[in-house]
Design an enzyme around this catalytic site. Structure first.
Site, PDB file in Angstrom:
ATOM      1  N   ASP A  39       0.806  -1.214   0.000  1.00 49.13           N
ATOM      2  CA  ASP A  39       0.000   0.000   0.000  1.00 49.13           C
ATOM      3  C   ASP A  39       0.845   1.271   0.000  1.00 49.13           C
ATOM      4  OD1 ASP A  39       0.905  -0.571   2.576  1.00 49.13           O
ATOM      5  OD2 ASP A  39      -1.074  -1.064   3.339  1.00 49.13           O
TER       6      ASP A  39
ATOM      7  N   ASN B 101      -7.161  -3.043  14.490  1.00 53.21           N
ATOM      8  CA  ASN B 101      -8.578  -3.306  14.238  1.00 53.21           C
ATOM      9  C   ASN B 101      -8.783  -4.516  13.321  1.00 53.21           C
ATOM     10  OD1 ASN B 101      -7.778  -2.360  11.762  1.00 53.21           O
ATOM     11  ND2 ASN B 101      -9.227  -0.671  11.646  1.00 53.21           N
TER      12      ASN B 101
ATOM     13  N   HIS C   5      -7.143  -5.031  10.407  1.00 49.65           N
ATOM     14  CA  HIS C   5      -6.924  -4.819   8.972  1.00 49.65           C
ATOM     15  C   HIS C   5      -5.653  -5.509   8.493  1.00 49.65           C
ATOM     16  CE1 HIS C   5      -4.639  -0.703   9.564  1.00 49.65           C
ATOM     17  NE2 HIS C   5      -3.777  -1.694   9.459  1.00 49.65           N
TER      18      HIS C   5
ATOM     19  N   GLU D  36      -9.641  -2.166   5.493  1.00 48.57           N
ATOM     20  CA  GLU D  36     -10.248  -1.921   6.800  1.00 48.57           C
ATOM     21  C   GLU D  36     -11.469  -2.831   6.994  1.00 48.57           C
ATOM     22  OE1 GLU D  36      -8.586  -0.255   8.783  1.00 48.57           O
ATOM     23  OE2 GLU D  36      -7.831   1.640   8.017  1.00 48.57           O
TER      24      GLU D  36
HETATM   25  C1  F6R Z   1       1.601  -1.558   6.078  1.00 52.71           C
HETATM   26  C2  F6R Z   1       0.266  -2.130   6.189  1.00 52.71           C
HETATM   27  C3  F6R Z   1      -0.494  -2.123   7.476  1.00 52.71           C
HETATM   28  C4  F6R Z   1       0.361  -2.472   8.696  1.00 52.71           C
HETATM   29  C5  F6R Z   1      -0.503  -2.498   9.959  1.00 52.71           C
HETATM   30  C6  F6R Z   1       0.336  -2.706  11.201  1.00 52.71           C
HETATM   31  O1  F6R Z   1       2.082  -1.692   4.760  1.00 52.71           O
HETATM   32  O2  F6R Z   1      -0.232  -2.593   5.216  1.00 52.71           O
HETATM   33  O3  F6R Z   1      -1.545  -3.059   7.380  1.00 52.71           O
HETATM   34  O4  F6R Z   1       0.965  -3.700   8.496  1.00 52.71           O
HETATM   35  O5  F6R Z   1      -1.190  -1.290  10.085  1.00 52.71           O
HETATM   36  O6  F6R Z   1       1.184  -1.620  11.376  1.00 52.71           O
HETATM   37  P1  F6R Z   1       2.386  -1.608  12.433  1.00 52.71           P
HETATM   38  O7  F6R Z   1       3.331  -2.675  11.989  1.00 52.71           O
HETATM   39  O8  F6R Z   1       2.984  -0.252  12.320  1.00 52.71           O
HETATM   40  O9  F6R Z   1       1.765  -1.905  13.749  1.00 52.71           O
END
Ligand code: F6R
Length: 276
Positions: free
Chosen positions: A79, A147, A149, A154
């Site tokens: 992303d 959450n 995701h 989401e």
């Molecule tokens: C990042 C992504 C997000 C993160 C998730 C966890 O490319 O796609 O889904 O993997 O938000 O983020 P952290 O590792 O910062 O807790």
């Protein structure tokens, strides 16, 4: 779910519980390096965020010490923030260059990520969809949102989704604010690979560390496969490994001993590895 054809039933998700973040990163590095060594032309699906930083540091250290070859590796990222060009310090393109690609000698031509600055968002999604078809991933690395995701899919995102633009959940904007000077600077929209495309990877490696992920880990693994918990779709993947540290599995472990329907679905494989 009908999209997955023969993947109708829930397959086993392998869960490795580690003492801490360091050990989680170590185990993750073993798996990533295994893929790279087995196929020097592998396509790696990569993630940003805090969780994979330890893994990336270990991959770089290994490359320096052992010369693991990345010259023919190609990468695809999950992303990118909408509106940020790849030169922006908060863009995910920049994050990957700084935290992984430069350390492994991976040049821009080997890498792929959505163009956050694209004027025509629809065309950009179509471009990325086509690219993902051409580059089947040998492994897809994922972090887990608090959450539930995965990538920026989401809660509520259809399991059949392809690349699309998302309005980030309020909790995600808050979670990500720590990386910006001020919460008002966090982009509200992002491009993300879809859930269907995450599921197309041959192998999936999802990492979770810390108490803040404990609820999401529990909901993902508990077994109710629902679009309300995007990560729960991973139970349908034939080769998915979760590596989570003690604190991220607190709720899971707490509920393991109770006599509820969940207990019957957790089987101890060997010490600290459970299969759901
Ligand atoms: C990042 C992504 C997000 C993160 C998730 C966890 O490319 O796609 O889904 O993997 O938000 O983020 P952290 O590792 O910062 O807790």
């Amino acid at each position: 779910i009908s999209l997955y054809g023969s993947f109708y039933e829930a397959h086993a998700m392998k869960i490795i519980i580690t003492k801490n973040y360091e050990e989680m990163s170590e185990r993750a590095a073993e798996i990533m390096l295994g893929v790279v060594k087995q196929n020097p032309k592998a396509v790696l699906g990569l993630a940003t965020g805090t969780t994979p930083l330890g893994l990336y540091a270990k991959m770089i250290a290994d490359h320096k010490e052992n010369g693991t070859d990345y010259s023919q590796i190609r990468t695809v990222n999950l992303d990118e923030y909408k509106g940020l060009p790849k030169t922006h310090e908060q863009s995910y393109a920049y994050f990957m260059k700084k935290n992984l690609f430069d350390g492994l000698g991976i040049i821009p031509e080997q890498t792929n990520i959505e163009n956050g600055a694209a004027r025509d968002a629809e065309a950009e999604c179509a471009r990325y969809d086509a690219l993902l078809e051409e580059l089947p991933r040998d492994i897809q690395l994922l972090g887990l949102g608090s959450n539930g995701h995965i990538a920026f899919n989401e809660p509520g995102t259809p399991f059949g989704s392809g690349t699309h633009v998302v309005e980030l959940a309020e909790s995600t904007v808050k979670d990500n604010a720590r990386l910006f000077k001020d919460i008002s600077e966090v982009p509200q929209k992002a491009f993300t690979m879809g859930i269907r495309q995450i599921m197309q990877a041959k192998k999936i490696l999802i990492l979770a560390s810390g108490e803040s992920k404990s609820d999401a880990v529990y909901k993902m693994v508990k077994g109710e496969i629902t679009e309300k918990v995007p990560a729960s779709v991973l139970l349908l993947h034939p080769d998915c490994i979760l590596i989570a540290d003690e604190s991220a599995t607190r709720k899971l472990k707490a509920n393991q001993s109770r006599q509820d329907s969940f207990v019957g679905r957790v089987v101890c494989d060997k010490k600290d590895t459970i299969t759901v």
